[in-house]
Design a protein around this motif. Sequence first.
Motif, PDB file in Angstrom:
ATOM      1  N   GLY A 143       8.376   1.392   5.652  1.00  0.00           N
ATOM      2  CA  GLY A 143       8.374  -0.061   5.768  1.00  0.00           C
ATOM      3  C   GLY A 143       8.264  -0.783   4.447  1.00  0.00           C
ATOM      4  O   GLY A 143       7.601  -0.315   3.521  1.00  0.00           O
TER       5      GLY A 143
ATOM      6  N   GLU B 156       6.488  -5.676   6.039  1.00  0.00           N
ATOM      7  CA  GLU B 156       6.518  -5.036   7.357  1.00  0.00           C
ATOM      8  C   GLU B 156       5.288  -4.181   7.627  1.00  0.00           C
ATOM      9  O   GLU B 156       5.028  -3.816   8.777  1.00  0.00           O
ATOM     10  CB  GLU B 156       7.765  -4.150   7.468  1.00  0.00           C
TER      11      GLU B 156
ATOM     12  N   THR C 167       7.305  -2.637  11.155  1.00  0.00           N
ATOM     13  CA  THR C 167       8.538  -1.979  10.744  1.00  0.00           C
ATOM     14  C   THR C 167       9.360  -1.615  11.979  1.00  0.00           C
ATOM     15  O   THR C 167       8.836  -0.985  12.903  1.00  0.00           O
ATOM     16  CB  THR C 167       8.238  -0.693   9.955  1.00  0.00           C
TER      17      THR C 167
ATOM     18  N   ARG D  77      13.882   2.237  11.539  1.00  0.00           N
ATOM     19  CA  ARG D  77      13.712   2.461  10.103  1.00  0.00           C
ATOM     20  C   ARG D  77      13.244   3.882   9.799  1.00  0.00           C
ATOM     21  O   ARG D  77      13.595   4.448   8.769  1.00  0.00           O
ATOM     22  CB  ARG D  77      12.708   1.453   9.534  1.00  0.00           C
TER      23      ARG D  77
END
Length: 288
Positions: A97, A101, A202, A206
């Motif tokens: 992140g 985030e 996040t 991701r």
Amino acid sequence: MSFLSSGVAVVTGAGSGMGRALAEQLAAAGSALALADVDEASLLETAQILGKTGALVTTHVVDVAKEERVKAFAADARERHGRLTLLINNAGVALHGDFEEISLDDFRWLMDINFWGAVYGVRYFLPLLKHAPRAHIVNLSSVFGLIAPAGQTAYAASKFAVRGFSEALRHELEGSHVKVSCVHPGGIRTSIARRARLGERTPAVRQEQSVAQFEQWARTSPEAAAARILRGVEQGEARILIGVDAYQIDVLQRLRPASYWKLLKKKLEKVVAAAAKEPGKPSTARKP
């Protein structure tokens, strides 16, 4: 390897990856071992592997982020081994992140393990190391203790902190029989990216993206990394770089300390594009 073969080594994060590889190679060299990990099952698996070597091995379930637990670990290791010659602060974690985030709790969690875990290890094992005629401290930083890529604010902060701590400690211990090495691995094929925590805000995708990038980049085996570290210990190296990528990054940040990211970003984009073309391996990685 005379120093290693006659010593007693502490290795944190010994349940997998570089920690397990270090334990195996130290045991093969003849060293006694006090192994620690927060994952008891993985730690016992490492100990079972080492049982075939005949080395004296003790296992300790330790969360290195907890000061009192590290303090108790040091006392237990001293009682069971009587001495210590090598401390390897290897335990570490990662976090997916960007800064906006991840939460501050995410940031603290990572710093507590990666940085404070090393500090606690040195604090409570150094008195025992000082009793040995020759002793060595190894702290694991990273190439992200040399450069700081986007998306790695917490991890880079922790690894730069380990680097600064190690270098200052080495200067303070200069002239003593306790040596200090700071290790900067490049991409090592371990499960650290897959086990990384996802930041509070996040997006879940991701993690998949970051893992895909990491697996394209990581080329050095844990066994090769461990061998390089132990060779550096035997030779008394203050700074241990692991992998061709680590040497390249070290040179790049020296030549372009303020603009290295522009070059690395382009290179990473090419790696991601190449991965997307591999049959059966579509890349979901975004541009950094």
